[in-house]
Design an enzyme around this catalytic site. Sequence first.
Site, PDB file in Angstrom:
ATOM      1  N   PRO A  91       0.887  -1.204   0.193  1.00  0.00           N
ATOM      2  CA  PRO A  91       0.351   0.160   0.549  1.00  0.00           C
ATOM      3  C   PRO A  91       0.630   1.134  -0.075  1.00  0.00           C
ATOM      4  O   PRO A  91       0.834   2.584   0.655  1.00  0.00           O
ATOM      5  CB  PRO A  91      -0.956  -0.263   1.019  1.00  0.00           C
ATOM      6  CG  PRO A  91       0.485  -0.621   1.980  1.00  0.00           C
ATOM      7  CD  PRO A  91       0.658  -1.762   1.523  1.00  0.00           C
ATOM      8  N   CYS A  92       1.843   1.558  -1.312  1.00  0.00           N
ATOM      9  CA  CYS A  92       2.183   2.524  -1.228  1.00  0.00           C
ATOM     10  C   CYS A  92       1.771   4.044  -1.128  1.00  0.00           C
ATOM     11  O   CYS A  92       1.966   4.773  -1.097  1.00  0.00           O
ATOM     12  CB  CYS A  92       2.756   2.297  -2.214  1.00  0.00           C
ATOM     13  SG  CYS A  92       2.474   2.359  -4.072  1.00  0.00           S
TER      14      CYS A  92
END
Length: 292
Positions: free
Chosen positions: A247-248
Amino acid sequence: METQHEIDYKRIEQAIGFLKGNYKRQPSLEEAAAHVSLSPFHFQRMFKDWAGITPKQFLQYLSIEHAKNILKDKQATLFDTAYETGLSGTGRLYDLFVRIEGMTPGEYKNGGEQLKINYSFAESPFGTLLVAATAKGICYMAFADEGQEAAFAGLQRQFPNATYQHLLDTVQQNALFIFTQDWSRLNEIRLHLKGTSFQVKVWETLLKIPMGGLTTYSKIAEEIQHPKASRAVGSAVGDNPVALLIPCHRVIRATGETGQYHWGSQRKSAMIGWEASRVSNEARDHSITLGL
């Protein structure tokens, strides 16, 4: 040809951009609906089907003030998932079953000539995805914004000498269940990634950010014990080869602004708000169950 799902998401994305860009004057439902060429009734229904809340409520999760509060409230326990794993909701269990296995030099030398990769395309709440996997795990996930051929060409650039088969296997299927299943029922998802030890460490740290949580590049640098490496962290975040699963999009600027994203800043805002709405709804449902 675009699917109805893609068309609907693009309208949602456009609406989010409009609402966020005009937040200070609080545009009406009618104005937002007109921006995406829908009646207020159909726009409200489409948005609630997608996000689970109204456009006005959704916008609260995209405000800088909200982001700052999340950063402040989570500062001491940002990477402490004890609370998150105490509930049986969806994203709360994220960190429990997503694991990274770094590729050995032999597995990707000479452009990945030793790798056999299966790939397929799937719908997500944020657009069509290309998902690819080796026998060991997911090796690539990207949005097919320019069509399936262009998306596949992007995969081939990562592993130009690998052997490819257009096939949905169980590795991909299990990863895609995150959009349709109770995550507590899933098996562990393996990510089989090509990256330096520094990159893998950053990606592993990203996995510890709970759904609905946010962090900054500097906080990640501190977490991996390289406090002066914020810029290198930013590069590693940008090089993330697996959209959504790593989940950047949960990494924002210290000012509370969303910032840039490889797959578009509007999509990043959509992801942040969508996740925040789900966490909020889960917390509300959990309180109801407990009779609080």
